[in-house]
Each structure stands twice: as structure tokens, then as C-alpha cells.
Scaffold this motif. Structure first.
Motif, PDB file in Angstrom:
ATOM      1  N   PHE A  42       0.842  -1.198   0.000  1.00  0.00           N
ATOM      2  CA  PHE A  42       0.000   0.000   0.000  1.00  0.00           C
ATOM      3  C   PHE A  42       0.877   1.248   0.000  1.00  0.00           C
ATOM      4  O   PHE A  42       1.959   1.257   0.601  1.00  0.00           O
ATOM      5  N   VAL A  43       0.377   2.313  -0.658  1.00  0.00           N
ATOM      6  CA  VAL A  43       1.039   3.609  -0.593  1.00  0.00           C
ATOM      7  C   VAL A  43       0.160   4.655   0.084  1.00  0.00           C
ATOM      8  O   VAL A  43       0.586   5.781   0.297  1.00  0.00           O
ATOM      9  N   SER A  44      -1.055   4.279   0.448  1.00  0.00           N
ATOM     10  CA  SER A  44      -1.966   5.175   1.160  1.00  0.00           C
ATOM     11  C   SER A  44      -2.144   4.673   2.587  1.00  0.00           C
ATOM     12  O   SER A  44      -2.559   3.526   2.794  1.00  0.00           O
ATOM     13  N   PRO A  45      -1.852   5.501   3.596  1.00  0.00           N
ATOM     14  CA  PRO A  45      -2.074   5.070   4.980  1.00  0.00           C
ATOM     15  C   PRO A  45      -3.529   4.699   5.258  1.00  0.00           C
ATOM     16  O   PRO A  45      -3.791   3.827   6.080  1.00  0.00           O
ATOM     17  N   ASP A  46      -4.466   5.354   4.566  1.00  0.00           N
ATOM     18  CA  ASP A  46      -5.882   5.073   4.814  1.00  0.00           C
ATOM     19  C   ASP A  46      -6.286   3.684   4.346  1.00  0.00           C
ATOM     20  O   ASP A  46      -6.941   2.936   5.080  1.00  0.00           O
ATOM     21  N   THR A  47      -5.924   3.345   3.107  1.00  0.00           N
ATOM     22  CA  THR A  47      -6.285   2.013   2.612  1.00  0.00           C
ATOM     23  C   THR A  47      -5.511   0.938   3.364  1.00  0.00           C
ATOM     24  O   THR A  47      -6.010  -0.171   3.593  1.00  0.00           O
ATOM     25  N   TYR A  48      -4.296   1.270   3.774  1.00  0.00           N
ATOM     26  CA  TYR A  48      -3.496   0.337   4.560  1.00  0.00           C
ATOM     27  C   TYR A  48      -4.176   0.036   5.894  1.00  0.00           C
ATOM     28  O   TYR A  48      -4.385  -1.127   6.263  1.00  0.00           O
ATOM     29  N   SER A  49      -4.542   1.079   6.636  1.00  0.00           N
ATOM     30  CA  SER A  49      -5.135   0.870   7.954  1.00  0.00           C
ATOM     31  C   SER A  49      -6.492   0.172   7.849  1.00  0.00           C
ATOM     32  O   SER A  49      -6.834  -0.657   8.696  1.00  0.00           O
ATOM     33  N   ALA A  50      -7.250   0.496   6.789  1.00  0.00           N
ATOM     34  CA  ALA A  50      -8.547  -0.170   6.609  1.00  0.00           C
ATOM     35  C   ALA A  50      -8.381  -1.655   6.325  1.00  0.00           C
ATOM     36  O   ALA A  50      -9.230  -2.470   6.690  1.00  0.00           O
ATOM     37  N   ALA A  51      -7.266  -2.009   5.667  1.00  0.00           N
ATOM     38  CA  ALA A  51      -7.040  -3.411   5.290  1.00  0.00           C
ATOM     39  C   ALA A  51      -6.422  -4.234   6.417  1.00  0.00           C
ATOM     40  O   ALA A  51      -6.321  -5.459   6.288  1.00  0.00           O
ATOM     41  N   ILE A  52      -6.026  -3.594   7.515  1.00  0.00           N
ATOM     42  CA  ILE A  52      -5.444  -4.349   8.621  1.00  0.00           C
ATOM     43  C   ILE A  52      -6.439  -5.386   9.133  1.00  0.00           C
ATOM     44  O   ILE A  52      -6.077  -6.525   9.430  1.00  0.00           O
ATOM     45  N   GLY A  53      -7.714  -4.989   9.228  1.00  0.00           N
ATOM     46  CA  GLY A  53      -8.763  -5.975   9.457  1.00  0.00           C
ATOM     47  C   GLY A  53      -8.846  -6.542  10.855  1.00  0.00           C
ATOM     48  O   GLY A  53      -9.332  -7.662  11.040  1.00  0.00           O
ATOM     49  N   ILE A  54      -8.398  -5.815  11.866  1.00  0.00           N
ATOM     50  CA  ILE A  54      -8.533  -6.308  13.243  1.00  0.00           C
ATOM     51  C   ILE A  54      -9.435  -5.362  14.034  1.00  0.00           C
ATOM     52  O   ILE A  54      -9.121  -4.950  15.140  1.00  0.00           O
ATOM     53  N   GLY A  55     -10.566  -5.028  13.471  1.00  0.00           N
ATOM     54  CA  GLY A  55     -11.451  -4.057  14.092  1.00  0.00           C
ATOM     55  C   GLY A  55     -11.264  -2.706  13.441  1.00  0.00           C
ATOM     56  O   GLY A  55     -10.869  -2.584  12.283  1.00  0.00           O
ATOM     57  N   LYS A  56     -11.506  -1.662  14.200  1.00  0.00           N
ATOM     58  CA  LYS A  56     -11.346  -0.303  13.680  1.00  0.00           C
ATOM     59  C   LYS A  56      -9.963   0.214  14.027  1.00  0.00           C
ATOM     60  O   LYS A  56      -9.523   0.141  15.178  1.00  0.00           O
ATOM     61  N   VAL A  57      -9.263   0.736  13.025  1.00  0.00           N
ATOM     62  CA  VAL A  57      -7.909   1.252  13.227  1.00  0.00           C
ATOM     63  C   VAL A  57      -7.843   2.676  12.684  1.00  0.00           C
ATOM     64  O   VAL A  57      -8.069   2.911  11.503  1.00  0.00           O
ATOM     65  N   GLU A  58      -7.556   3.636  13.565  1.00  0.00           N
ATOM     66  CA  GLU A  58      -7.282   5.010  13.134  1.00  0.00           C
ATOM     67  C   GLU A  58      -5.775   5.184  13.115  1.00  0.00           C
ATOM     68  O   GLU A  58      -5.090   4.847  14.084  1.00  0.00           O
ATOM     69  N   PHE A  59      -5.269   5.765  12.033  1.00  0.00           N
ATOM     70  CA  PHE A  59      -3.842   5.675  11.721  1.00  0.00           C
ATOM     71  C   PHE A  59      -3.325   7.055  11.357  1.00  0.00           C
ATOM     72  O   PHE A  59      -3.811   7.677  10.416  1.00  0.00           O
ATOM     73  N   PHE A  60      -2.335   7.560  12.105  1.00  0.00           N
ATOM     74  CA  PHE A  60      -1.832   8.907  11.887  1.00  0.00           C
ATOM     75  C   PHE A  60      -0.307   8.890  11.742  1.00  0.00           C
ATOM     76  O   PHE A  60       0.415   8.602  12.708  1.00  0.00           O
ATOM     77  N   VAL A  61       0.174   9.187  10.534  1.00  0.00           N
ATOM     78  CA  VAL A  61       1.609   9.249  10.272  1.00  0.00           C
ATOM     79  C   VAL A  61       2.192  10.476  10.962  1.00  0.00           C
ATOM     80  O   VAL A  61       1.580  11.543  10.981  1.00  0.00           O
ATOM     81  N   THR A  62       3.405  10.338  11.521  1.00  0.00           N
ATOM     82  CA  THR A  62       3.981  11.426  12.311  1.00  0.00           C
ATOM     83  C   THR A  62       5.271  11.989  11.742  1.00  0.00           C
ATOM     84  O   THR A  62       5.928  12.805  12.385  1.00  0.00           O
ATOM     85  N   ALA A  63       5.678  11.572  10.523  1.00  0.00           N
ATOM     86  CA  ALA A  63       6.913  12.084   9.916  1.00  0.00           C
ATOM     87  C   ALA A  63       6.744  12.166   8.412  1.00  0.00           C
ATOM     88  O   ALA A  63       5.875  11.515   7.825  1.00  0.00           O
ATOM     89  N   ASP A  64       7.588  12.972   7.772  1.00  0.00           N
ATOM     90  CA  ASP A  64       7.462  13.163   6.336  1.00  0.00           C
ATOM     91  C   ASP A  64       8.034  11.977   5.567  1.00  0.00           C
ATOM     92  O   ASP A  64       8.819  11.187   6.095  1.00  0.00           O
ATOM     93  N   GLY A  65       7.646  11.891   4.309  1.00  0.00           N
ATOM     94  CA  GLY A  65       8.091  10.810   3.441  1.00  0.00           C
ATOM     95  C   GLY A  65       6.903  10.143   2.774  1.00  0.00           C
ATOM     96  O   GLY A  65       5.750  10.341   3.167  1.00  0.00           O
ATOM     97  N   GLU A  66       7.175   9.368   1.747  1.00  0.00           N
ATOM     98  CA  GLU A  66       6.126   8.621   1.056  1.00  0.00           C
ATOM     99  C   GLU A  66       5.866   7.320   1.799  1.00  0.00           C
ATOM    100  O   GLU A  66       6.755   6.485   1.942  1.00  0.00           O
ATOM    101  N   PHE A  67       4.647   7.171   2.261  1.00  0.00           N
ATOM    102  CA  PHE A  67       4.303   5.986   3.046  1.00  0.00           C
ATOM    103  C   PHE A  67       4.329   4.734   2.179  1.00  0.00           C
ATOM    104  O   PHE A  67       3.902   4.738   1.024  1.00  0.00           O
ATOM    105  N   LYS A  68       4.840   3.650   2.763  1.00  0.00           N
ATOM    106  CA  LYS A  68       4.756   2.338   2.139  1.00  0.00           C
ATOM    107  C   LYS A  68       4.488   1.314   3.227  1.00  0.00           C
ATOM    108  O   LYS A  68       5.210   1.244   4.228  1.00  0.00           O
ATOM    109  N   GLY A  69       3.435   0.557   3.053  1.00  0.00           N
ATOM    110  CA  GLY A  69       3.090  -0.478   4.013  1.00  0.00           C
ATOM    111  C   GLY A  69       2.807  -1.787   3.306  1.00  0.00           C
ATOM    112  O   GLY A  69       2.368  -1.795   2.148  1.00  0.00           O
ATOM    113  N   GLN A  70       3.070  -2.861   3.984  1.00  0.00           N
ATOM    114  CA  GLN A  70       2.817  -4.191   3.418  1.00  0.00           C
ATOM    115  C   GLN A  70       2.080  -5.035   4.451  1.00  0.00           C
ATOM    116  O   GLN A  70       2.483  -5.102   5.611  1.00  0.00           O
TER     117      GLN A  70
END
Length: 317
Positions: free
Chosen positions: A9-37
Motif C-alpha cells: 500500500f502507498v496510502s495510509p488510509d487504505t493500509y489501515s482499513a485493510a489491517i482488518g482487526i477491528g477499527k484502526v485510526e492511523f496517523f503518520v507522524t513524519a514526512d516521506g512517502e508511506f509504504k506499508g505491506q
């Protein structure tokens, strides 16, 4: 049901929604292009998640009450805090049912979660050890013997590596055996007597932080009135600041700002630059002074709001 396999994922929103363990609110705290797997494995009664992230962030988790959740860091260095406690490699967070809590990282992070129905854990542990394991009333940090945690984490790593190499996890005739092996390793880890149970003080701080989150969802002003907010929660301002430092690593006002900046960035990424405007999106997220919004935005994300709006977001496949 979450599908087996791995996704980048390159979007924190789609990444956090796909975690799938209930509701996850996700706030990045530093600059850079997010990448999550994320790598998901459904193995019989067990669900296994492995997550990898490249940027520090704060997350607020609301776990579903019917399943037991055990989370852990797979970094060899201290990079993750859960419920205000730093996790060493091999530590397991045994969450209470339906727990709401904060999880934060201080750099690149690799972490995971195992979940299964609470009745299944109780029944399997009873059959294996003679004692039913049940979720604690308050989350606790379980510190199993190195040998036990190594068996569990190595098995999870092996299965997730397979899923990431092939693109998905293929069930075979040995799936039931894999499930038993994982359950055996998990029960052995959770059955240890070496656990850090929360003190009355930490338990109270966790309750304060949930109340703090509930208050923030009702905020409509650009700045926090800490005096009012603390009166609503029923704590001194000094106590709230102490709790935020412990659980979030930032002050109450800084966290409120990060929440709004992240949500504004999500709106900018999703907006049509032909019809949307930075000022309109800023107002929606309670930023009344556009110049200050732009400065704060650039300080956190390393780019201006208009740059985010103009950029064509990459889409996950």
C-alpha cells in the motif's frame, strides 16, 4: 473474510482499513512517502497478520470483542509501543476482549497479530495443558521463554515469507497440521507465568486515553481548550499530559494537530484537483488560518498541501 496473501500500500488510509482487526485510526507522524505491506493468513481457526511500515505513526485500535488478539513486534530493536509500554522482540501483548488502545512506532516497524475466537483458545488450551486460557480483563505483556517465542515467531515468519514469495498462501493437506503447530506454540507462550500485568496507575491512564479519544471525536475547534477538555474527562491537565507522553509520545495539542493534518492529507489525496481547493479542505478539518495550516502541513509531511492536491495518487492493485 480477509483474503490470504500479501498486498503493498502507498496510502495510509487504505493500509489501515485493510489491517482488518477491528477499527484502526492511523496517523503518520513524519514526512516521506508511506509504504506499508500486509500479509494475511487464514489457517483454520487462526488469523495471522504480518505488517511492515516505513514511517513512524500513532494508531488507535478498537478490537472486536468476540476474538482474542495477541500482538507483537518482530523488530530486533525497540520500535513499537503498545498501551504505553515498549515491546522487546519476543514480547506478546495479550489484549483484553474489545480493547481500545494506542499503538505507536518510532521508525520503521515490523509487527504482527494472531487472532482467533475466544472460545477456541479456551478449548484448545484446556485440551493441551489442562487449563483454559482466556483473555485478561486488562491487556498484559507476556514474556515467554526465548525458546518458546522463537518457535512461534519463526513459524509465523516462515509462513508469511511463503505468502509474500508466491503472492498468496496455498492451503494443502497439511493445513490442519500447521494450525495445530501454531496453536501449540501460541498456547505454550501464553501459558508462561512471566507477564507484566498493568498496575492500577497504568490501567487508569489507559481509561483516560480512551476518554481523551472520545472527546477529540467531538472537537470542532482549531485549537484544544485543555482546561475544558480536562474538566470533561475529570483529570488535572498535568495528568493528561503525562498520559499522552506515555501512550502517544506527544502532547495532547500536538496529537490533535496530527489527527487533523492526517485527515486533511487524506482528503487532499482523494480530491479532484480540478474542482477541490486547499482552503476548502482546510476549513472542513477545522483549520481557520490557511497560512498556519500550510506551515504545519509542510513541517509534518515535507510538502505543501497544494503539492499533495496536484499529485496523482498511486493506486494499490
Amino acid at each position: 473474510m480477509i483474503q490470504n496473501g500479501t498486498t503493498i500500500f502507498v496510502s495510509p488510509d487504505t493500509y489501515s482499513a485493510a489491517i482488518g482487526i477491528g477499527k484502526v485510526e492511523f496517523f503518520v507522524t513524519a514526512d516521506g512517502e508511506f509504504k506499508g505491506q500486509l500479509t494475511h493468513l487464514n489457517i483454520g481457526r487462526l488469523h495471522v497478520l504480518r505488517a511492515k511500515e516505513n514511517l513512524p505513526r500513532i494508531a488507535f485500535l478498537a478490537l472486536p470483542p468476540a476474538h482474542v488478539h495477541i500482538s507483537f513486534s518482530t523488530n530486533r530493536t525497540l520500535s513499537m509501543f503498545c498501551c504505553g509500554v515498549g515491546l522487546d522482540f519476543g514480547d506478546l501483548v495479550f489484549h483484553s476482549l474489545g480493547q481500545r488502545t494506542h499503538q505507536r512506532t518510532i521508525g520503521e516497524a515490523d509487527w504482527g497479530v494472531i487472532s482467533l475466537p475466544s472460545v477456541e483458545l479456551a478449548a484448545y488450551s484446556k485440551a493441551l495443558t489442562g487449563e483454559s486460557l482466556r483473555a485478561p480483563s486488562d491487556n498484559c505483556i507476556v514474556m515467554p521463554a526465548d525458546e518458546a517465542s522463537t518457535v512461534l515467531l519463526s513459524l509465523i515468519s516462515k509462513l508469511c515469507d511463503l505468502a509474500e514469495a508466491t503472492g498468496k498462501f496455498f492451503f494443502t493437506a497439511g493445513a490442519a497440521s500447521i494450525e495445530r503447530e501454531l496453536l501449540d506454540a501460541l498456547v505454550i507462550c501464553l501459558s508462561t507465568r512471566n507477564a507484566d500485568r498493568p498496575s492500577n496507575s497504568r490501567r487508569r491512564h489507559a481509561e483516560i486515553m480512551v476518554s481523551f479519544e472520545e472527546c477529540l471525536t467531538r472537537q470542532r475547534e482549531s485549537h484544544l481548550n485543555l482546561s475544558e477538555l480536562c474538566t470533561t474527562i475529570g483529570v488535572p491537565e498535568r495528568t493528561l499530559r503525562l498520559c499522552c507522553a506515555e501512550f502517544l509520545g506527544v502532547s495532547p495539542s500536538r496529537y490533535y494537530l496530527l489527527r487533523r493534518l492526517n485527515r486533511a492529507r487524506s482528503a487532499l489525496r482523494d480530491a479532484d484537483p480540478a474542482s477541490a481547493s486547499v482552503s476548502e479542505i482546510a476549513r472542513i478539518h477545522h483549520f481557520t488560518e490557511l497560512g498556519r495550516f500550510a506551515v504545519a502541513y509542510r513541517d509534518v509531511f515535507g510538502e505543501t498541501p497544494s503539492s499533495t492536491l496536484r499529485r496523482v495518487s498511486n493506486k494499490e492493485e
